[in-house]
Enzyme design. Structure first.
Site, PDB file in Angstrom:
ATOM      1  CG  ASN A  14    -110.608  19.867  73.099  1.00  0.00           C
ATOM      2  OD1 ASN A  14    -109.663  19.188  72.700  1.00  0.00           O
ATOM      3  ND2 ASN A  14    -111.330  19.514  74.140  1.00  0.00           N
ATOM      4  CG  HIS A  25    -104.719  28.924  73.366  1.00  0.00           C
ATOM      5  ND1 HIS A  25    -105.726  28.234  72.742  1.00  0.00           N
ATOM      6  CD2 HIS A  25    -105.166  30.197  73.512  1.00  0.00           C
ATOM      7  CE1 HIS A  25    -106.733  29.048  72.502  1.00  0.00           C
ATOM      8  NE2 HIS A  25    -106.414  30.255  72.963  1.00  0.00           N
TER       9      HIS A  25
END
Length: 162
Positions: A14, A25
């Site tokens: 996550n 990310h």
């Protein structure tokens, strides 16, 4: 960031708080994902998190099991991980990457109800997509050295060339 025709779809657990704030990310400076991705031969140079869009040119994509941001992955509930595994399965069936690479064995075990899963290639597939579980590149994962992590990512890179 997913597109059709992927060789490998990398899947984090996550977003961390920094990734949520930046929209990139593995954005925390101590995270080893981007250095290991390059050192293992997936990318021609070390990309910064803000350059994640360049992964597509190499046949790579990136996503998460769970969309909710947290400071630590262990803040996620079992139900969140199970639902994330269900949604990830739908994504994989839609985009059909050759490999799904889940970074984080503990999250994989819960999300896919595979309590005995280990790092490496899995027996399970999603449609025609093979699955490889990689060590979590978080700086909090002291159990894996950067060198050992690079070697495991490299094994997947070699397998994904076929």
């Amino acid at each position: 960031m997913i597109a059709d025709g992927l060789r490998v779809l990398f899947c984090g657990i996550n977003p961390g708080l920094m990734s949520a704030a930046t929209g990139h990310h593995f954005a925390r400076p101590g995270n080893r994902f981007w250095p290991v991705l390059h050192a293992s031969g997936f990318t021609p140079r070390r990309l910064d998190p803000a350059e994640q869009g360049e992964l597509l040119a190499s046949g790579l994509g990136i996503t998460n099991v769970v969309a909710r941001a947290s400071a630590r992955a262990d803040e996620l509930t079992r139900d969140e991980l199970l639902e994330g595994g269900r949604l990830l399965t739908e994504r994989v069936l839609r985009y059909e990457p050759r490999w799904l690479a889940v970074v984080g064995v503990t999250a994989y075990r819960v999300a896919f109800a595979e309590p005995r899963a280990r790092i490496g290639p899995q027996e399970r597939t999603i449609g025609g997509t093979r699955i490889w579980v990689l060590p979590n590149p978080s700086g909090l994962n002291a159990g894996w050295s950067t060198q050992a992590m690079t070697e495991e990512f490299g094994r997947l890179r070699d397998a994904s060339q076929d």
